[in-house]
Every structure is written in C-alpha cells, then in structure tokens.
Scaffold this motif. Sequence first.
Motif, PDB file in Angstrom:
ATOM      1  N   ILE A  29       0.827  -1.211   0.000  1.00 11.60           N
ATOM      2  CA  ILE A  29       0.000   0.000   0.000  1.00 11.60           C
ATOM      3  C   ILE A  29       0.864   1.265   0.000  1.00 11.60           C
ATOM      4  O   ILE A  29       0.529   2.258  -0.632  1.00 11.60           O
ATOM      5  CB  ILE A  29      -0.995  -0.010   1.193  1.00 11.60           C
ATOM      6  CG1 ILE A  29      -1.903   1.216   1.174  1.00 11.60           C
ATOM      7  CG2 ILE A  29      -0.307  -0.131   2.529  1.00 11.60           C
ATOM      8  CD1 ILE A  29      -2.895   1.224   0.068  1.00 11.60           C
ATOM      9  N   SER A  30       2.032   1.215   0.682  1.00 15.58           N
ATOM     10  CA  SER A  30       2.884   2.413   0.726  1.00 15.58           C
ATOM     11  C   SER A  30       3.345   2.779  -0.688  1.00 15.58           C
ATOM     12  O   SER A  30       3.436   3.958  -1.047  1.00 15.58           O
ATOM     13  CB  SER A  30       4.092   2.161   1.628  1.00 15.58           C
ATOM     14  OG  SER A  30       4.759   0.995   1.190  1.00 15.58           O
ATOM     15  N   VAL A  31       3.598   1.760  -1.501  1.00 18.79           N
ATOM     16  CA  VAL A  31       4.015   2.026  -2.885  1.00 18.79           C
ATOM     17  C   VAL A  31       2.845   2.627  -3.662  1.00 18.79           C
ATOM     18  O   VAL A  31       3.005   3.571  -4.438  1.00 18.79           O
ATOM     19  CB  VAL A  31       4.511   0.720  -3.552  1.00 18.79           C
ATOM     20  CG1 VAL A  31       4.745   0.932  -5.046  1.00 18.79           C
ATOM     21  CG2 VAL A  31       5.781   0.236  -2.871  1.00 18.79           C
ATOM     22  N   ASP A  32       1.635   2.099  -3.414  1.00 20.91           N
ATOM     23  CA  ASP A  32       0.461   2.644  -4.101  1.00 20.91           C
ATOM     24  C   ASP A  32       0.265   4.120  -3.769  1.00 20.91           C
ATOM     25  O   ASP A  32      -0.067   4.922  -4.636  1.00 20.91           O
ATOM     26  CB  ASP A  32      -0.799   1.863  -3.696  1.00 20.91           C
ATOM     27  CG  ASP A  32      -0.939   0.586  -4.501  1.00 20.91           C
ATOM     28  OD1 ASP A  32      -0.676   0.630  -5.708  1.00 20.91           O
ATOM     29  OD2 ASP A  32      -1.283  -0.445  -3.911  1.00 20.91           O
ATOM     30  N   VAL A  33       0.460   4.458  -2.499  1.00 25.42           N
ATOM     31  CA  VAL A  33       0.270   5.862  -2.098  1.00 25.42           C
ATOM     32  C   VAL A  33       1.323   6.737  -2.777  1.00 25.42           C
ATOM     33  O   VAL A  33       1.009   7.795  -3.331  1.00 25.42           O
ATOM     34  CB  VAL A  33       0.339   5.996  -0.554  1.00 25.42           C
ATOM     35  CG1 VAL A  33       0.382   7.461  -0.136  1.00 25.42           C
ATOM     36  CG2 VAL A  33      -0.858   5.289   0.082  1.00 25.42           C
ATOM     37  N   ARG A  34       2.579   6.262  -2.760  1.00 26.62           N
ATOM     38  CA  ARG A  34       3.644   7.058  -3.411  1.00 26.62           C
ATOM     39  C   ARG A  34       3.354   7.232  -4.899  1.00 26.62           C
ATOM     40  O   ARG A  34       3.495   8.312  -5.457  1.00 26.62           O
ATOM     41  CB  ARG A  34       4.998   6.368  -3.219  1.00 26.62           C
ATOM     42  CG  ARG A  34       5.666   6.711  -1.889  1.00 26.62           C
ATOM     43  CD  ARG A  34       7.179   6.579  -1.966  1.00 26.62           C
ATOM     44  NE  ARG A  34       7.621   5.272  -2.405  1.00 26.62           N
ATOM     45  CZ  ARG A  34       7.716   4.199  -1.615  1.00 26.62           C
ATOM     46  NH1 ARG A  34       7.402   4.298  -0.340  1.00 26.62           N
ATOM     47  NH2 ARG A  34       8.129   3.042  -2.084  1.00 26.62           N
ATOM     48  N   ARG A  35       2.908   6.132  -5.517  1.00 29.01           N
ATOM     49  CA  ARG A  35       2.605   6.214  -6.955  1.00 29.01           C
ATOM     50  C   ARG A  35       1.453   7.184  -7.214  1.00 29.01           C
ATOM     51  O   ARG A  35       1.446   7.927  -8.181  1.00 29.01           O
ATOM     52  CB  ARG A  35       2.195   4.839  -7.479  1.00 29.01           C
ATOM     53  CG  ARG A  35       3.352   3.917  -7.753  1.00 29.01           C
ATOM     54  CD  ARG A  35       2.786   2.734  -8.505  1.00 29.01           C
ATOM     55  NE  ARG A  35       3.665   1.614  -8.571  1.00 29.01           N
ATOM     56  CZ  ARG A  35       3.239   0.358  -8.709  1.00 29.01           C
ATOM     57  NH1 ARG A  35       1.957   0.100  -8.758  1.00 29.01           N
ATOM     58  NH2 ARG A  35       4.085  -0.621  -8.801  1.00 29.01           N
ATOM     59  N   ALA A  36       0.446   7.150  -6.321  1.00 29.94           N
ATOM     60  CA  ALA A  36      -0.699   8.052  -6.499  1.00 29.94           C
ATOM     61  C   ALA A  36      -0.229   9.500  -6.445  1.00 29.94           C
ATOM     62  O   ALA A  36      -0.663  10.344  -7.234  1.00 29.94           O
ATOM     63  CB  ALA A  36      -1.751   7.784  -5.423  1.00 29.94           C
ATOM     64  N   MET A  37       0.696   9.789  -5.496  1.00 29.16           N
ATOM     65  CA  MET A  37       1.196  11.156  -5.368  1.00 29.16           C
ATOM     66  C   MET A  37       1.945  11.573  -6.629  1.00 29.16           C
ATOM     67  O   MET A  37       1.844  12.701  -7.097  1.00 29.16           O
ATOM     68  CB  MET A  37       2.134  11.261  -4.162  1.00 29.16           C
ATOM     69  CG  MET A  37       1.411  11.121  -2.845  1.00 29.16           C
ATOM     70  SD  MET A  37       2.540  10.840  -1.482  1.00 29.16           S
ATOM     71  CE  MET A  37       3.210  12.457  -1.265  1.00 29.16           C
ATOM     72  N   ALA A  38       2.689  10.611  -7.184  1.00 31.04           N
ATOM     73  CA  ALA A  38       3.548  10.959  -8.313  1.00 31.04           C
ATOM     74  C   ALA A  38       2.808  10.944  -9.640  1.00 31.04           C
ATOM     75  O   ALA A  38       3.157  11.686 -10.552  1.00 31.04           O
ATOM     76  CB  ALA A  38       4.723   9.981  -8.361  1.00 31.04           C
ATOM     77  N   ALA A  39       1.798  10.075  -9.746  1.00 29.58           N
ATOM     78  CA  ALA A  39       1.322   9.795 -11.105  1.00 29.58           C
ATOM     79  C   ALA A  39      -0.169   9.985 -11.358  1.00 29.58           C
ATOM     80  O   ALA A  39      -0.587   9.952 -12.510  1.00 29.58           O
ATOM     81  CB  ALA A  39       1.716   8.363 -11.473  1.00 29.58           C
ATOM     82  N   CYS A  40      -1.003  10.158 -10.318  1.00 31.05           N
ATOM     83  CA  CYS A  40      -2.444  10.259 -10.609  1.00 31.05           C
ATOM     84  C   CYS A  40      -2.731  11.580 -11.313  1.00 31.05           C
ATOM     85  O   CYS A  40      -2.496  12.654 -10.778  1.00 31.05           O
ATOM     86  CB  CYS A  40      -3.279  10.159  -9.332  1.00 31.05           C
ATOM     87  SG  CYS A  40      -5.042  10.319  -9.708  1.00 31.05           S
ATOM     88  N   MET A  41      -3.236  11.479 -12.535  1.00 29.60           N
ATOM     89  CA  MET A  41      -3.471  12.704 -13.312  1.00 29.60           C
ATOM     90  C   MET A  41      -4.946  13.082 -13.313  1.00 29.60           C
ATOM     91  O   MET A  41      -5.373  13.913 -14.102  1.00 29.60           O
ATOM     92  CB  MET A  41      -2.953  12.518 -14.732  1.00 29.60           C
ATOM     93  CG  MET A  41      -3.548  11.322 -15.441  1.00 29.60           C
ATOM     94  SD  MET A  41      -2.746  11.072 -17.023  1.00 29.60           S
ATOM     95  CE  MET A  41      -3.647   9.675 -17.666  1.00 29.60           C
ATOM     96  N   GLN A  42      -5.716  12.438 -12.430  1.00 30.49           N
ATOM     97  CA  GLN A  42      -7.138  12.776 -12.275  1.00 30.49           C
ATOM     98  C   GLN A  42      -7.915  12.685 -13.593  1.00 30.49           C
ATOM     99  O   GLN A  42      -8.765  13.521 -13.895  1.00 30.49           O
ATOM    100  CB  GLN A  42      -7.276  14.173 -11.656  1.00 30.49           C
ATOM    101  CG  GLN A  42      -6.956  14.178 -10.167  1.00 30.49           C
ATOM    102  CD  GLN A  42      -7.958  13.338  -9.362  1.00 30.49           C
ATOM    103  OE1 GLN A  42      -9.112  13.690  -9.237  1.00 30.49           O
ATOM    104  NE2 GLN A  42      -7.493  12.203  -8.847  1.00 30.49           N
ATOM    105  N   CYS A  43      -7.607  11.641 -14.347  1.00 32.73           N
ATOM    106  CA  CYS A  43      -8.319  11.457 -15.616  1.00 32.73           C
ATOM    107  C   CYS A  43      -9.736  10.924 -15.393  1.00 32.73           C
ATOM    108  O   CYS A  43     -10.571  10.976 -16.281  1.00 32.73           O
ATOM    109  CB  CYS A  43      -7.543  10.495 -16.509  1.00 32.73           C
ATOM    110  SG  CYS A  43      -7.444   8.824 -15.828  1.00 32.73           S
ATOM    111  N   SER A  44      -9.997  10.342 -14.221  1.00 25.04           N
ATOM    112  CA  SER A  44     -11.313   9.791 -13.833  1.00 25.04           C
ATOM    113  C   SER A  44     -11.649   8.456 -14.479  1.00 25.04           C
ATOM    114  O   SER A  44     -12.755   7.943 -14.287  1.00 25.04           O
ATOM    115  CB  SER A  44     -12.473  10.752 -14.147  1.00 25.04           C
ATOM    116  OG  SER A  44     -12.255  11.983 -13.573  1.00 25.04           O
ATOM    117  N   ASP A  45     -10.742   7.870 -15.241  1.00 28.44           N
ATOM    118  CA  ASP A  45     -11.077   6.596 -15.900  1.00 28.44           C
ATOM    119  C   ASP A  45     -11.477   5.524 -14.891  1.00 28.44           C
ATOM    120  O   ASP A  45     -12.340   4.684 -15.175  1.00 28.44           O
ATOM    121  CB  ASP A  45      -9.883   6.082 -16.730  1.00 28.44           C
ATOM    122  CG  ASP A  45      -9.725   6.842 -18.030  1.00 28.44           C
ATOM    123  OD1 ASP A  45     -10.534   7.768 -18.270  1.00 28.44           O
ATOM    124  OD2 ASP A  45      -8.798   6.521 -18.799  1.00 28.44           O
TER     125      ASP A  45
END
Length: 440
Positions: A242-258
């Motif tokens: 989960i810690s990796v998921d959170v880091r990835r979300a911070m770095a990469a979520c572009m809010q495309c809403s898909d």
Amino acid sequence: MRAGVAEAIEDAGVVGAGGAGFPTHIKARSEADIVIANYAECEPLVASDTAVITQEPERVVRGLQLMQEATRATRAVVAMKRKTEKGIQILDKFSKTEKGFTVHLLDDVYPVGDEHVLVEEVTGRVVPQGGIPLEVSAVVSNVTTLWRVALAEEGKAFTERFVTVTGEVKAPGTLLVPVGTPVSRLLTECGGATVERPVLVMGGPMMGEITQDTESPVRKTTTALIVLPQDNALVRKRSAPISVDVRRAMAACMQCSDCTLLCPRYLLGHQLFPHKTMRSVAFWVRESEAELASAMLCSECGLCGVFACPMELSPVHVYQHIKQELVRRGKVPELRREVTDPRPEREGRRIPLSRLVARLGLTAYEAKAPAKAELLEVAEVRIPLREKWGKLRATVLVGQAVRKGDLLAEPFGKQPGARAHASIDGKIESVTEEFVHVAA
Ligand code: SF4
Ligand code: SF4
C-alpha cells in the motif's frame, strides 16, 4: 419443510462458494420473490462452476428448487453466459421438463457475476448502494453453493469442491478436492509448476488472494489456483504494498477519472468515485466521513486497478486498505442505503472478458482445464477456522479419531458463520486458532 431446508444447510456448513463465503442458511431463512442461480463464472480462467454444471446438473437444479422453496420465491432463474454452450444445453434440457425455472443469458463481460450487477441484469432492479440483493427481494446463490445445498438435503456436509488449477502448471485441470487440501498437493497432481518461484493466486485472478505459501489450504470459497510467473502483468499490478500505491498516487495520478468512469458500482449509480479518493490520497487531504464510508461500497472487483488506470495505479488497493483500517479501529461507518438508477452510459462501458484477459497477460493460459470427477486422495487437510464471515470454535481434541463429515468446529454463540467438518477420515494432529489439522 422450509425450516428443515435451512437447518440441513446450517448442519452441512454451506457457504457462498463463489468467493463471498456468506453462510447460506441465513439466506435460506429469508423471504424473496426471486432466487437466482449465479453461473456467470465471470473471473478469467476459472472453470469450477462449469465442472459442477457438467458433473452434477441434477443437484444444482435440486439446490435451486430447495432455495426457492425455503425463501418462498415465485421465480427461479439460472443466470449464465450465452457463450457457455454446453451449460446451456444441459440446463435447457432441465428447464423444458418439470423443473420450473428459466434461463437468463448474459454477455461475456466483467464483472457480470457481481451480485449487484447480476440482479440488475436479471430483474432490472438496482440493489441500493451499501445494501444486499434481499433488499430488492432477490436471493443469489452460486451454482457450486446450490450443488452443496442439494447434498445438504442428503445429509452430506460441505467437505469437497471443484478447484481449477491452471496457469504455469504442466497439466491444467479442474479437480474435485477435499476442503483443507494444501495447494502443494494440487500442484503435484497437475504436474508441478513450470516456473521458478511461482506466484499463486487462490481464487480468480481479479479477486483471488495472492500468496507464495504452497501449504495454504483450499477453502470452501477457493474457486481456483492460478500459478503465475513473477513477471506477469497481473502479479506486478496486484502485489505492490500500500505504501508504494500511495507514493505512486502522489507521483502519477493525473485525475483522468477513468477509474470512476469504468467502475461497475459507479455505473449502477452508486456514490463511489475512486478518482476522488485517489486525489485525497495523493494530496494528503483528510478524507471526509462520506469519502471513507464510500470505501465500503467498493466490491473489490479490481477493474479500476488492473484495467482502467492508464498509470497502473490501484484505487482498489487503497479501498482495501481503508476498509481494513476502519475494521481495525472498530469504526465501520453506517452506510446510507440509497436507491439509485443505473447511469445511462453504463451499457457502452461494459468490459468484454477477452479484453481483460489480454490486458492481464493471461491469454496464454486460456487453454481448457478439464474437470476430473474422482475425489483427489490426500494425506492431510487443514480445515480453516477463520472465514470471511467469522471465526469458528473447534469442537474436537488433539488425538481424536474423526470420520469424513464429522463436525470439527462451529461459530461462537450466535455469531454468523458456518460449521466446519472433517473432509477426510483421520486423526486430529493439532488445533490452533487458524486450523484443525487432520492426518489420514
Ligand atoms: S484512472 Fe488512474 S490516473 Fe486516472 S484518476 Fe484514476 S487513479 Fe488517477
Ligand atoms: S474495485 Fe474499483 S472498479 Fe471495482 S467496485 Fe471498487 S472502485 Fe469500482
């Protein structure tokens, strides 16, 4: 008779065998106007329900009749995919005689077997968000469960089930195995793994549990054992902490809403917006009560994580983490039961299974896993005492001799749960909080 059916089911320890594990006697004690046999088998590669339909169709139909009788339902429907030609032939034959049920054909999309999605497909009724099918007068039971219901009427406990063993094994197959069998025995029976340090998925690839423990036991809810190499796309997507998921979300979520636009529960009109949750996670926004509660609306179908997100982020993983935290802190929110209409764009956003299989890197494993009707011989079993719907209390002592079908454990007091029984003849080797170990 109605009470007798529920009692027989309770005595036999029948649970929802498609993965949910909900005690079936509780459903049998309710009243509904429709009972739906769920033969959607919507997870890729899994063929355990097909094995039941081809090997035990009479008992599946009998189980459906018993559930209809128990719930006083006026309609009984078998919901199955139109691609399942053999199953259609078998069940059509029954439905044309005196058996009194109809067949509803489904498209080959994921996750059409999700109870909320299935009820809408069959009845047009939308289960309220946070609710259960009974709230729209429907009871859904998987076909393996119905097979076990018919066996319960014959006085037989839930002691074995079909499990599909496929992926990186020499000889894929769908085996009839005692509950509690270690997966190492399944691997041996199928010729062993063909890759080094295989990753095991206990259940379907989308919702099954990932492990490398070859001594994990088959549970009543284990539909499949899928053996994958470490570098498989699905393994990569599903096994990050989960810690990796959170880091990835911070770095990469572009809010495309898909993730939201393809979410099957969002498309049913439920107030579930994974992109908003990811925004909160990415920007350390303190989640509102409503947003935390929305985690409980997630079915964990996995589409957002392994299919929808172009950045390989995993909202489902975040929701699983939020749910675990809420349970751990004893703060599971009261869900607002809300009746919704499906969103108009739903029809065009359904995901064909073939696209999902290709995206997951599973196309190579689509070869048949033929059913073997003979019960697998095993030297030992570990009967789980901790299931999704509760813990069990062992009723046997170390050293005691048991016969197949003997009671080993039962729920504490009036807590929900289903009894567990010896699945082989043998002697009790050990009893822990997790398992009763029986050796032949
Ligand atoms: S699909 Fe992925 S990138 Fe897009 S909003 Fe959802 S988590 Fe963010
Ligand atoms: S896993 Fe993702 S796609 Fe599936 S219900 Fe939950 S949020 Fe929606």
